[in-house]
Write a protein that holds these residues in place. Structure first.
Motif, PDB file in Angstrom:
ATOM      1  N   ALA A   1       0.964  -1.144  -0.044  1.00 29.34           N
ATOM      2  CA  ALA A   1      -0.052   0.030  -0.097  1.00 29.34           C
ATOM      3  C   ALA A   1       0.969   1.141  -0.085  1.00 29.34           C
ATOM      4  O   ALA A   1       1.786   1.508   0.741  1.00 29.34           O
ATOM      5  N   ILE A   2       0.814   2.127  -1.168  1.00 30.58           N
ATOM      6  CA  ILE A   2       1.573   3.229  -1.374  1.00 30.58           C
ATOM      7  C   ILE A   2       0.957   4.440  -1.180  1.00 30.58           C
ATOM      8  O   ILE A   2      -0.104   4.738  -2.019  1.00 30.58           O
ATOM      9  N   PRO A   3       0.629   5.374  -0.198  1.00 29.10           N
ATOM     10  CA  PRO A   3       0.203   6.523   0.059  1.00 29.10           C
ATOM     11  C   PRO A   3       0.368   7.775  -0.931  1.00 29.10           C
ATOM     12  O   PRO A   3       1.686   7.783  -1.565  1.00 29.10           O
ATOM     13  N   VAL A   4      -0.376   8.698  -1.501  1.00 28.55           N
ATOM     14  CA  VAL A   4      -0.063   9.515  -2.349  1.00 28.55           C
ATOM     15  C   VAL A   4      -0.269  10.895  -1.620  1.00 28.55           C
ATOM     16  O   VAL A   4      -1.255  11.235  -1.311  1.00 28.55           O
ATOM     17  N   CYS A   5       0.957  11.418  -1.432  1.00 22.72           N
ATOM     18  CA  CYS A   5       0.881  12.664  -0.673  1.00 22.72           C
ATOM     19  C   CYS A   5       1.150  13.899  -1.554  1.00 22.72           C
ATOM     20  O   CYS A   5       1.306  13.749  -2.782  1.00 22.72           O
ATOM     21  N   GLU A   6       0.701  15.006  -0.764  1.00 25.96           N
ATOM     22  CA  GLU A   6       1.098  16.326  -1.807  1.00 25.96           C
ATOM     23  C   GLU A   6       2.425  16.456  -2.091  1.00 25.96           C
ATOM     24  O   GLU A   6       3.364  16.186  -1.372  1.00 25.96           O
ATOM     25  N   GLY A   7       2.634  16.814  -3.408  1.00 21.69           N
ATOM     26  CA  GLY A   7       4.098  16.896  -3.918  1.00 21.69           C
ATOM     27  C   GLY A   7       4.492  15.595  -4.445  1.00 21.69           C
ATOM     28  O   GLY A   7       5.783  15.566  -4.848  1.00 21.69           O
ATOM     29  N   SER A   8       3.794  14.567  -4.208  1.00 21.14           N
ATOM     30  CA  SER A   8       4.267  13.184  -4.705  1.00 21.14           C
ATOM     31  C   SER A   8       4.466  13.231  -6.157  1.00 21.14           C
ATOM     32  O   SER A   8       3.589  13.881  -6.966  1.00 21.14           O
TER      33      SER A   8
END
Length: 665
Positions: A594-601
């Motif tokens: 599971a890979i989170p998508v963050c701001e600036g990713s």
């Protein structure tokens, strides 16, 4: 003359230590208990043997010191917290075992014409098992945390405590019977007063004194203080008409409540090993080898009787504790011997002239033989337990497991079965609950089931080694079986039964030793996690981090180490797998992450097609989660946004590289 007597004692000490070293070395090589070596040393060197020991009275004084140190370490290792955790097994199982076994042995002895007071002593001697021998062998075999190991430990803890009461009882049996009530009341009053003094010393005096002594940094001062405290309290209780052994036990109990208990134990252990050798040698000196040689049928018959009596009664008691027949039979055989603390009771009974010469010699011979047979009894206990569990004639003894209702089990599909609910099992259940994965727990311990079922866990009491239990858990429809039991033999059998019932079920096994990996794969396990190996990998990673190695580099090296080492551990099995028929699914070294998508990713605002997820990164997007909602199998033009969680699948190394590429520096 006095000078000659001093040299006579020195000569005896040299003889005892020298013969003990040789005897214990030989017995250890033969994988027999070292205590038997001490007893044999005494029998050979004593007055009934070749007569190498002359100053018997002086040796007995050293033996008394051995009793004091031995009881001190018992008190020191006694833990109220440990007792509370296994209180049911200790209080119920231990009480039943000691009193039922002792009572029946007493009754049998009276039927052979033994006087009642002497028969009661015989019952006390037979009731106790060997803590040192049993725990040493279980520890060596890695079975101390198995169900049979835990039950055995609970019963042994109770025996170690009750032996103090037996030491107080024996002198009362030696009286003429007049004024016994007043004597007992006075003894109880003194015991209560001593107990109150122990509480005061343990809470307010000893911790302060030991703290100030420790602050000096002088180890010799600390050791001297512990020795002084032990001997002083033992002497004080003896002056009150109690016993040296009780005083030594109380001294250990006092120190155990302080923060210096572990240091005290380490300081006193060398003294214990030396002085207890004198105690067991002095007991062995009472053994008349000539008498035993002339009474072989009686000795062997009594030995067999003691083993049968103890194993059957302990088996029945463990069944009453609601354990399966397999565990009950194993525990019965594990605790079937006569214990080393029986020699403490025996010595007091001899001093009080309570035992006839025939009983003395018979006890010594039987105790030595049963101790020598203990390794063999423990070795065959597993086969005996399995044979008893499968025997049709013993069906009435099998525990009726609290199985889930048919409706509950049939409602589950592609669910997770957790076999064993210790620390690892609880963590797996917590993760499954957080991920909304249906799961069912199989646990052997009734106390654990009662505790967690009241908290709402889907848990039932059963032995996962048996097909009916696995079938009730829905093994035919289960997606994953996690086997996290502490018993290696039970783990193997569970894997074997599960893969036979449902070859499509993904079986993940936790094992203690890396050497067990190949056997479990052969039995059908899909994945095996070795505690021994994983602990070494974690240490390896932490060492690298301590030297400021880059996290990505650490992760890469750990993955390589894990892949190489597991391949090496299972090298022969991998070659065998390659030669097997095509019906077996090939090993697939892919993981899901599971890979989170963050701001600036780098992923934010792009689709899988734009970043060429599969072509360039070698991973596949199989699902996504957005605002708490699952999006299975997203299309190629799916736009990834900050706050999304991507579920991707791929080779472990590719997943690691992709995760590192998506990380925001």
């Amino acid at each position: 003359m006095e000078h000659g007597m001093e040299f006579a004692l020195l000569q005896d000490v040299i003889v005892i230590i020298g013969l003990s070293v040789a005897a214990v070395y030989i017995f250890r090589k033969l994988q027999l208990p070292g205590i038997v070596g001490y007893l044999i040393t005494g029998a050979v060197a004593g007055p009934h043997g070749i007569g190498l020991i002359g100053a018997r009275e002086d040796v007995e004084i050293l033996a008394e010191m051995g009793v004091v140190v031995l009881l001190f370490t018992i008190g020191l290792e006694f833990s109220l917290n440990q007792l509370w955790r296994i209180r049911e097994q200790v209080l119920l199982g231990g009480t039943l075992q000691v009193f039922v076994t002792g009572g029946l042995a007493t009754l049998i002895a009276t039927q052979f014409g033994v006087p009642l007071s002497e028969a009661v002593v015989v019952g006390c001697l037979v009731a106790l098992s060997s803590t040192a021998v049993v725990l040493g062998l279980l520890q060596h075999r890695g079975e101390i945390n198995t169900p049979q190991g835990r039950v055995s430990l609970a019963i042994l803890i109770y025996q170690d405590i009750i032996v103090v009461g037996m030491l107080l009882l024996v002198p009362l049996l030696a009286g003429d019977g007049s004024g016994v009530g007043i004597t007992v009341l006075w003894l109880l009053l003194k015991t209560v007063l001593v107990g109150a003094a122990v509480v005061l010393l343990a809470r307010y005096v000893v911790p302060v004194v030991l703290g100030r002594i420790t602050a000096t940094g002088e180890n010799q001062l600390f050791v001297l203080s512990i020795v002084f405290m032990t001997l002083g309290i033992a002497w004080g209780t003896a002056q009150l008409g109690l016993s040296l052994a009780l005083g030594a036990f109380l001294a250990g109990l006092i120190v155990s409540e302080s923060e210096h208990s572990h240091r005290a134990l380490g300081s006193i252990m060398p003294f214990r090993d030396v002085f207890t050798s004198f105690f067991f040698v002095s007991v062995g000196m009472m053994l008349n080898v000539g008498y035993v040689a002339g009474a072989v049928p009686l000795v062997l018959g009594t030995t067999l009787g003691v083993i049968l009596l103890k194993s059957v009664l302990i088996c029945a008691i463990v069944l009453l504790l609601r354990y399966p027949l397999r565990i009950a039979v194993m525990t019965g055989l594990i605790l079937a011997q006569v214990g080393e603390f029986s020699f403490l009771v025996f010595q007091v009974a001899v001093q009080e002239d309570l035992l006839s010469e025939v009983i003395r010699q018979l006890f010594l011979a039987v105790s030595v033989i049963t101790m020598m047979l203990t390794p063999a009894l423990i070795a065959v206990s597993k086969r005996a337990g399995e044979a008893a569990a499968e025997a049709g004639c013993l069906e009435f003894l099998r525990r009726k497991d609290t199985l889930p209702t048919t409706e509950d089990s049939e409602e589950m599909e592609d669910h997770l079965i957790i076999a064993g609910f210790g620390f690892t099992g609880q963590n797996i259940a917590r993760a499954a609950r957080a991920s909304e994965i249906e799961y069912l727990i199989i646990e052997l311990s009734p106390a654990t089931v009662q505790r967690y079922s009241s908290e709402g866990e889907p848990i039932f009491c059963g032995d996962a080694t048996y097909a009916p239990v696995l079938e009730h858990a829905g093994i035919h429809r289960a997606g994953v079986l996690a086997v996290v039991m502490s018993d290696a033999a039970a783990t193997r059998r569970t894997v074997q039964e599960a893969t036979r019932l449902n070859p499509a079920c993904h079986v993940i096994v936790r094992t203690q030793f890396a050497s067990e990996l190949g056997d479990l794969i052969d039995l059908g396990a899909n994945e095996v996690v070795s505690q021994e190996f994983e602990a070494s990998v974690e240490m390896f990673a932490r060492v690298l981090r301590a030297y400021m190695v880059a996290p990505d580099r650490v992760e890469q090296m750990v993955m390589q180490l894990r892949a190489d080492s597991y391949a090496l551990l299972a090298d022969e099995d991998a070659r065998e797998l390659a030669l097997r028929d095509d019906e077996r699914v090939q090993v697939w070294h892919h993981d899901v992450s599971a890979i989170p998508v963050c701001e600036g990713s780098p992923l934010a605002g792009k689709s899988p097609a734009e970043i060429k997820l599969r072509a360039e990164h070698g991973v596949t997007l199989i699902a996504a989660q957005r605002e708490g909602k699952a999006i299975p199998n997203p299309p190629a033009d799916f736009v990834m946004q900050p706050g999304d969680v991507l579920i991707v699948m791929g080779d472990r190394a590719k997943l690691s590289e992709f995760s590192a590429a998506c990380r925001i520096d």
